[in-house]
Design a protein around this motif. Sequence first.
Motif, PDB file in Angstrom:
ATOM      1  N   PHE A  43      -7.132  -1.479   1.549  1.00 40.35           N
ATOM      2  CA  PHE A  43      -6.097  -2.457   1.895  1.00 40.35           C
ATOM      3  C   PHE A  43      -5.293  -1.982   3.100  1.00 40.35           C
ATOM      4  CE2 PHE A  43      -6.177  -3.660  -2.817  1.00 40.35           C
ATOM      5  CZ  PHE A  43      -6.980  -4.761  -2.583  1.00 40.35           C
ATOM      6  N   PHE A  44      -4.945  -0.713   3.110  1.00 46.25           N
ATOM      7  CA  PHE A  44      -4.178  -0.176   4.237  1.00 46.25           C
ATOM      8  C   PHE A  44      -4.992  -0.265   5.523  1.00 46.25           C
ATOM      9  CE2 PHE A  44      -2.178   2.885   6.997  1.00 46.25           C
ATOM     10  CZ  PHE A  44      -0.843   2.851   6.648  1.00 46.25           C
TER      11      PHE A  44
ATOM     12  N   LYS B 117      -2.967  -4.720  -7.611  1.00 52.20           N
ATOM     13  CA  LYS B 117      -4.104  -4.977  -6.716  1.00 52.20           C
ATOM     14  C   LYS B 117      -4.395  -6.463  -6.530  1.00 52.20           C
ATOM     15  CE  LYS B 117      -6.924  -2.165  -8.916  1.00 52.20           C
ATOM     16  NZ  LYS B 117      -8.058  -1.313  -9.294  1.00 52.20           N
TER      17      LYS B 117
ATOM     18  N   SER C  30       0.837  -1.208   0.000  1.00 52.84           N
ATOM     19  CA  SER C  30       0.000   0.000   0.000  1.00 52.84           C
ATOM     20  C   SER C  30       0.871   1.257   0.000  1.00 52.84           C
ATOM     21  CB  SER C  30      -0.921   0.005   1.226  1.00 52.84           C
ATOM     22  OG  SER C  30      -1.761  -1.140   1.248  1.00 52.84           O
TER      23      SER C  30
ATOM     24  N   TYR D  89      -9.095   1.657  -3.264  1.00 56.36           N
ATOM     25  CA  TYR D  89      -8.657   0.283  -3.011  1.00 56.36           C
ATOM     26  C   TYR D  89      -7.429   0.270  -2.104  1.00 56.36           C
ATOM     27  CZ  TYR D  89     -11.851  -1.460  -6.592  1.00 56.36           C
ATOM     28  OH  TYR D  89     -12.976  -1.791  -7.317  1.00 56.36           O
ATOM     29  N   THR D  90      -6.471   1.129  -2.404  1.00 52.62           N
ATOM     30  CA  THR D  90      -5.275   1.207  -1.559  1.00 52.62           C
ATOM     31  C   THR D  90      -5.647   1.600  -0.139  1.00 52.62           C
ATOM     32  OG1 THR D  90      -3.887   1.788  -3.459  1.00 52.62           O
ATOM     33  CG2 THR D  90      -3.057   2.362  -1.279  1.00 52.62           C
TER      34      THR D  90
ATOM     35  N   GLU E  68      -5.363   5.511  -8.728  1.00 53.07           N
ATOM     36  CA  GLU E  68      -5.313   4.176  -8.149  1.00 53.07           C
ATOM     37  C   GLU E  68      -4.345   3.285  -8.928  1.00 53.07           C
ATOM     38  OE1 GLU E  68      -5.200   1.939  -5.762  1.00 53.07           O
ATOM     39  OE2 GLU E  68      -7.199   2.607  -5.141  1.00 53.07           O
TER      40      GLU E  68
ATOM     41  N   ASN F  63       2.079   1.851  -3.448  1.00 54.34           N
ATOM     42  CA  ASN F  63       1.061   2.501  -4.288  1.00 54.34           C
ATOM     43  C   ASN F  63       1.034   4.011  -4.039  1.00 54.34           C
ATOM     44  OD1 ASN F  63       0.429  -0.047  -5.145  1.00 54.34           O
ATOM     45  ND2 ASN F  63      -1.575  -0.137  -4.166  1.00 54.34           N
TER      46      ASN F  63
ATOM     47  N   TYR G 289      -3.265   6.337   8.954  1.00 55.52           N
ATOM     48  CA  TYR G 289      -4.403   6.248   8.037  1.00 55.52           C
ATOM     49  C   TYR G 289      -5.145   7.579   7.952  1.00 55.52           C
ATOM     50  CZ  TYR G 289      -8.696   4.714   5.812  1.00 55.52           C
ATOM     51  OH  TYR G 289      -9.758   4.595   4.956  1.00 55.52           O
TER      52      TYR G 289
ATOM     53  N   MET H  69      -2.580  -7.991  -3.656  1.00 51.02           N
ATOM     54  CA  MET H  69      -3.062  -7.343  -2.440  1.00 51.02           C
ATOM     55  C   MET H  69      -4.433  -7.885  -2.048  1.00 51.02           C
ATOM     56  SD  MET H  69      -1.807  -3.432  -3.294  1.00 51.02           S
ATOM     57  CE  MET H  69      -2.095  -2.749  -1.662  1.00 51.02           C
TER      58      MET H  69
END
Length: 706
Positions: free
Chosen positions: A427-428, A515, A398, A423-424, A509, A401, A491, A518
């Motif tokens: 995931f994070f 992805k 992440s 999406y990142t 993204e 990215n 975050y 991930m």
Amino acid sequence: MTNPLFLPLLGVAMALLCVPFFKPRLAGWLSFLSSLIIALFSLIPAVSVLMGNTIESANIHTSLGDFQLLIDPLSAWFIVIINIIFLAGSFYGQEYLGHYSRPFKKHSKKSRQSTVHNKQQTSNLTSTLADCPLPTADSKPTHHIDKSQDLRVHYAILPIFQASMIYTTLINDLFFFIVVWEMMSLTSFMLILFDRKKEGTLKAAMNYFIQMHISVVFLLMATFYLFHLTGGSTFSSLAALPSIASAQDSLLVFMLFFIGFGIKSGFIPFHTWLPHAHPAAPSHVSGIMSGVIIKLGIYGILRVVLQHPADMITVGWIIMIFAVASGLYGVMLAIIQHNLKKLLAYHSIENIGIIGMGIGMGALGIGYGNQMLAVMGFAGALLHTLNHSLFKSLLFFSAGNVYQATGTVNIEKLGGLGKKMPYTAAFFLISAIAICGLPPLNGFISEFIIFVGLFDAIHSLGLSQSFSFVLIIAALALIGGLAILCFTKAYGVVFQGSPRHEFKKEPTEAGWVKKLPMFIVAALIILIGLFPALIITAMIIPLQLFIPDAGFLILDSGILETLTGISIAAGVFIAIILFVLGIRKLIQRNVVIEQSETWGCGYVAPNPKMQYTASSYARTFRKLFHPLVFMKKDKVLIEETFPQKAYSYESQSTDRIEDKLISGPLLKLIKFLGRFRIFQNGQTQSYLMYGFLFIIIVLIIEFFNW
């Protein structure tokens, strides 16, 4: 018939013979195919051993001596972890490294067109040459640097790195083990050096290289001393120490091994390479290093504890003290970091501390004769090794990215990326929840097992031991709370709020190649969290190496039912929240949403700088723990105003242990050696005189027979 333990070498051969001779993009996929071959041929026997089938072995005869390759349940467990993370990182790296070849390719086409044009204009060149200015020494090249050769080398090294980690877990003879260990360190050093043109990368790689060889020195000393005491040079030779050597000699052998493996793992105070190497390496390499390579140090410590039967109480408390210090100090330094990858690197130290707590519990359980403490300790350590590999690699992916979308990992410059990189951000968030040990994700499972073992020890041990375990419980709880503080900062500042910096290119993204791995890693994190019984049952056979009755103790303790109930309850709660949000979105899909200015108490000039920054978020914590965590402020005068002056401030975190143990002594050594610079004056006459004096001294020594 070829022994299956040799088959992974086919992938290494493919990487060496094919990868360097193709274009970078094709070389990358051939490298991944090589890693897939290595993974396939190493996972088949490993999974077979974990299912309780026959242990695979092979005897190797060389001119330097004989040794054995052996897959037992412990090595099989680590082989599974290595291959899962390595395949995810290798696949992720295909797109991560792809942009290094694209700029040169575009420029090459443009250059060819320019060359043709120049050939057509040759007749006019002579007449206009006098009017053209000559290039100066300060002129900067306008072309892009060709990284294609670096990419080929990088892709060729990756499968060798993977194979060296796998064979590290297979070799029983310590001398040959150190040879493969050294190969693992050298290949990882070369992977870190991918952006070697950057001064910071070069320094970090050399720091890593030197400290890994210090690790090898300690491992060699331990091996030679073990050979001196027992006449053997295998891990199993450790079992002979109680009947041959004194308790002090046995403990010395253990400490030499622990320091050697502890440097690789990143235990405090042997951690100083890790916060530099992880940020310097490409993100897929950072994910592999944090997810796997530091776990090879854990493998070594577990192997030594498994074979070292003498004075397990002392061994257990030594490991526990280093582990608690690593967990607390690592998370404290992580909180004050501004570099996202460096923040994650310090969290690797924190989680190594949690794994070390489990190993220490296991050793203490054996020493005190408390089987429940031992099985919960080793179970928590083994499971957290897997869990940390998953969520930490996902965090580094992440961060990769974010870096490629924005060109920076400076948290102070980031903000509002959640809307542009959903999406990142997801995931994070998943991996952040997991690393904080919150249900229903995998980090909660392993930390809960460790807590259960610690609470059981309070009830079953004496008063003094119980008080010590109360302090350990408090330390583990504090680590979890500080981790939540750190990742709400990371975050919240990176993905929430408004952008704090205007980038040249709008962040977007990542592509599907990044992805996909991930998604797979995130799915494993959720799967282990929701169905812990599956992974704990699969872990029973490795646990039986340490505690033969591990399966009965786990099943009889009721921990599987407790964990399953907690995970299901947390999962249902999250599902209800998602369901309510889905209904809300469905109801409001046709509703026209009007936006207007928020009343700001009369203030009409909002600024992104008014948001919380990474520094301001952690300021209260930093003030509270000032003796342990320290920030250095650089103040620069930017404007002369009356009656006050305006300054700009930039803060940097410092690692006091690194300053005291590494930086401080090195600066003193450099200052001392600087006194002798007069002898290196660059004059040929002086160097000839040095040689002449050396010859005279040798002749005098020979004449007087000294």
